[in-house]
Design a protein around this motif. Sequence first.
Motif, mmCIF file in Angstrom:
data_model
loop_
_atom_site.group_PDB
_atom_site.id
_atom_site.type_symbol
_atom_site.label_atom_id
_atom_site.label_comp_id
_atom_site.label_asym_id
_atom_site.label_seq_id
_atom_site.Cartn_x
_atom_site.Cartn_y
_atom_site.Cartn_z
ATOM 1 N N TRP A 263 0.821 -1.212 0.000
ATOM 2 C CA TRP A 263 0.000 0.000 0.000
ATOM 3 C C TRP A 263 0.856 1.263 0.000
ATOM 4 C CZ3 TRP A 263 -4.746 -1.179 -1.194
ATOM 5 C CH2 TRP A 263 -5.264 -2.413 -0.784
ATOM 6 N N ASP B 153 0.645 1.166 -4.245
ATOM 7 C CA ASP B 153 -0.738 1.543 -4.507
ATOM 8 C C ASP B 153 -0.813 2.978 -5.046
ATOM 9 O OD1 ASP B 153 -3.704 0.947 -4.139
ATOM 10 O OD2 ASP B 153 -3.487 2.812 -3.002
ATOM 11 N N LEU B 154 -1.394 3.146 -6.225
ATOM 12 C CA LEU B 154 -1.411 4.455 -6.887
ATOM 13 C C LEU B 154 -2.282 5.467 -6.157
ATOM 14 C CD1 LEU B 154 -1.588 3.364 -10.649
ATOM 15 C CD2 LEU B 154 0.407 4.068 -9.301
ATOM 16 N N GLN B 155 -3.410 5.009 -5.604
ATOM 17 C CA GLN B 155 -4.279 5.938 -4.886
ATOM 18 C C GLN B 155 -3.583 6.481 -3.640
ATOM 19 O OE1 GLN B 155 -7.452 6.983 -5.993
ATOM 20 N NE2 GLN B 155 -6.981 8.520 -4.433
ATOM 21 N N MET B 156 -2.870 5.624 -2.936
ATOM 22 C CA MET B 156 -2.122 6.064 -1.761
ATOM 23 C C MET B 156 -1.052 7.086 -2.151
ATOM 24 S SD MET B 156 -2.105 5.332 1.586
ATOM 25 C CE MET B 156 -2.413 3.593 1.914
ATOM 26 N N GLN B 157 -0.379 6.811 -3.266
ATOM 27 C CA GLN B 157 0.640 7.746 -3.739
ATOM 28 C C GLN B 157 0.008 9.102 -4.044
ATOM 29 O OE1 GLN B 157 3.913 6.311 -4.186
ATOM 30 N NE2 GLN B 157 2.969 4.521 -3.278
ATOM 31 N N ASN B 158 -1.126 9.068 -4.709
ATOM 32 C CA ASN B 158 -1.791 10.298 -5.110
ATOM 33 C C ASN B 158 -2.276 11.097 -3.895
ATOM 34 O OD1 ASN B 158 -3.162 12.015 -7.248
ATOM 35 N ND2 ASN B 158 -4.941 11.398 -6.031
ATOM 36 N N ASP B 159 -2.752 10.400 -2.881
ATOM 37 C CA ASP B 159 -3.335 11.072 -1.725
ATOM 38 C C ASP B 159 -2.293 11.624 -0.758
ATOM 39 O OD1 ASP B 159 -5.813 10.481 -2.714
ATOM 40 O OD2 ASP B 159 -6.219 8.818 -1.342
ATOM 41 N N ARG C 140 -3.782 4.418 7.126
ATOM 42 C CA ARG C 140 -4.739 3.956 6.120
ATOM 43 C C ARG C 140 -4.329 2.581 5.576
ATOM 44 N NH1 ARG C 140 -6.289 7.374 0.792
ATOM 45 N NH2 ARG C 140 -7.198 8.803 2.348
ATOM 46 N N TYR D 159 -6.536 -0.911 5.527
ATOM 47 C CA TYR D 159 -6.767 -1.819 4.401
ATOM 48 C C TYR D 159 -6.436 -3.269 4.764
ATOM 49 C CZ TYR D 159 -7.143 2.302 1.354
ATOM 50 O OH TYR D 159 -7.529 3.477 0.756
#
Length: 562
Positions: free
Chosen positions: A305, A309-315, A335, A339
């Motif tokens: 994660w 994980d791309l969403q984690m990177q983005n956030d 977070r 998960y």
Amino acid sequence: MKKSRLQLSSRAFWLCVALLVCLRCALTGFQQAYTWVGGAPLDDELMFRAANAVSAGEWLGAYDYLTLSKAMFFPVWAALLHLLHLPYLVAGAALWCAASLLAAFAFSPLWRQKNTSRICTLALFALLAFLPSSWASYTLRFYRDNIFPALCLIFFAGMAGAALRIVRAPAAGTRRWPWVLAAGIGLSCAYLDREDAGLFLLPFAAVATVVMVVVLVRGRRWRSCAAQLLPYGVLAAAVLTFCGLNYSHYGVFALSDFSEGSFAAAMGAMMRVDTDSEEPLLSVPADARARIYEAVPELEPLAYWLEEDLQMQNDFRDPQLDDYRAGSFYWAIRRAAQYEGIYDTPQKADAYWQRVADAINAACDDGTLPSRTGERAATSQPIKASYVAPTLAETVRGIVHVVTFADCAPYETLRSIGTEEDIAQWSSYLHCGLNNAAEAGKDTPYYSPWQKMAFGVMEAIAWVYRALLWLGLLAGLVCHFAALPRVLRRRTAGEVVPWLLLFGVLGMALLRCAMIAFVEVSSFGIGTSTMYLATVHPLFLLYAFVSAAAFGRPKKGKENAA
């Protein structure tokens, strides 16, 4: 004849106060709240979710990685406003007015000329009530900083009011305990509103209490001595109440599972691991994480994660640093743990983070992992020599930011984001409008001509403050320190305590600037922010006004012998 013109009757005073409060709340009535549904899960949305849960009788709601991550007095305040059907923004303005009035009365024993006492009190109230930082755009968010400056001001006013009545009105014993109680209420609510409130307020409380106790002991006023414990009793009761509620709903007897307990121990352990990175904003850089994953099997499930994980990177990942800043990493790892099911229950999360902390500390102690610090439990970075110069520079920037009332526009330039259902839900709960309407052909918020007129008045007021506050501070410094020889010569409690009190007010303002500066250079990196410095504006104003009013010119006649 001249003195009579300067006098203000009690009826006229309270009429002026009422008119000023109405005007201040009316100006806020033209403002609109701001939100970004889906864009602030750690802040506004967390508070909104918790407030709705409180309103539903479910305390802070279902447990997850965010439920006990922050101090949660604000959702209780918001739920109370919702229950009473009070508009969120106007209620916040009314609370600020109440705190301002309390502060104005707190310092009233220092006004030299009794016939102008009400005028000085009214002037100080007006200056505080219309402070531009109290209506700045950060207050339009559904977030705890909407009320935090007011709660801090109530605390400072309570401590000041009690101290000044001890040394300037020793016979008025029945008039002192309400001030000590007010200090306790402000301290307790602020402590439960923000995690850093204790570091900010308790030093002032401790010093003020010691000074008051010394004065009272010398005067053999033992009953009044005991009353000085009231703020701490109120604080203890408030903390125990919140801890008890958390225990009854989640089985955790604590205010937070973020800044205390096993998670703080795990974060402190991770920050022990040595790194090749010299970037000050990184607490656990990528190379340190790689070493930790290898040495601590408990953290391996989180690696995907955090690293892939791309969403984690983005956030959470900073694209410029290509890594997690200190102020983001602890949210990202929590977070990631969510998960993996670690936050299914508070007990499971507590046991997991304790295992992680123990494993990393053991690996550092036996040399498996290179260590750069000793064992510690904290979510903040350790203080290092390399932070000193940047912190001092940021402190100066913060002071300039405050004195110039930067970023104090009374409106939000961004439009609220959310579906129609989202906006309706937020508006209904807050009992006020949101700035979700857009200008024709643009994506900027629409404000009516009446709103723009009100904003123009508020911005004009801000320019007056910008022109005068720095001059007031200079005048206050001159008056305050010019009075020091006289204070040292007389050495009476009536002279020494007010001088020390103002020195403490100035010191707390500078301390807050330094605290926020350290967090900025070691964790946030988001730039100087009015939201985090809004507690400094009223302290600077109090210092400037009261120093000039109390020490502006030598006393004459009978007053000179006080």
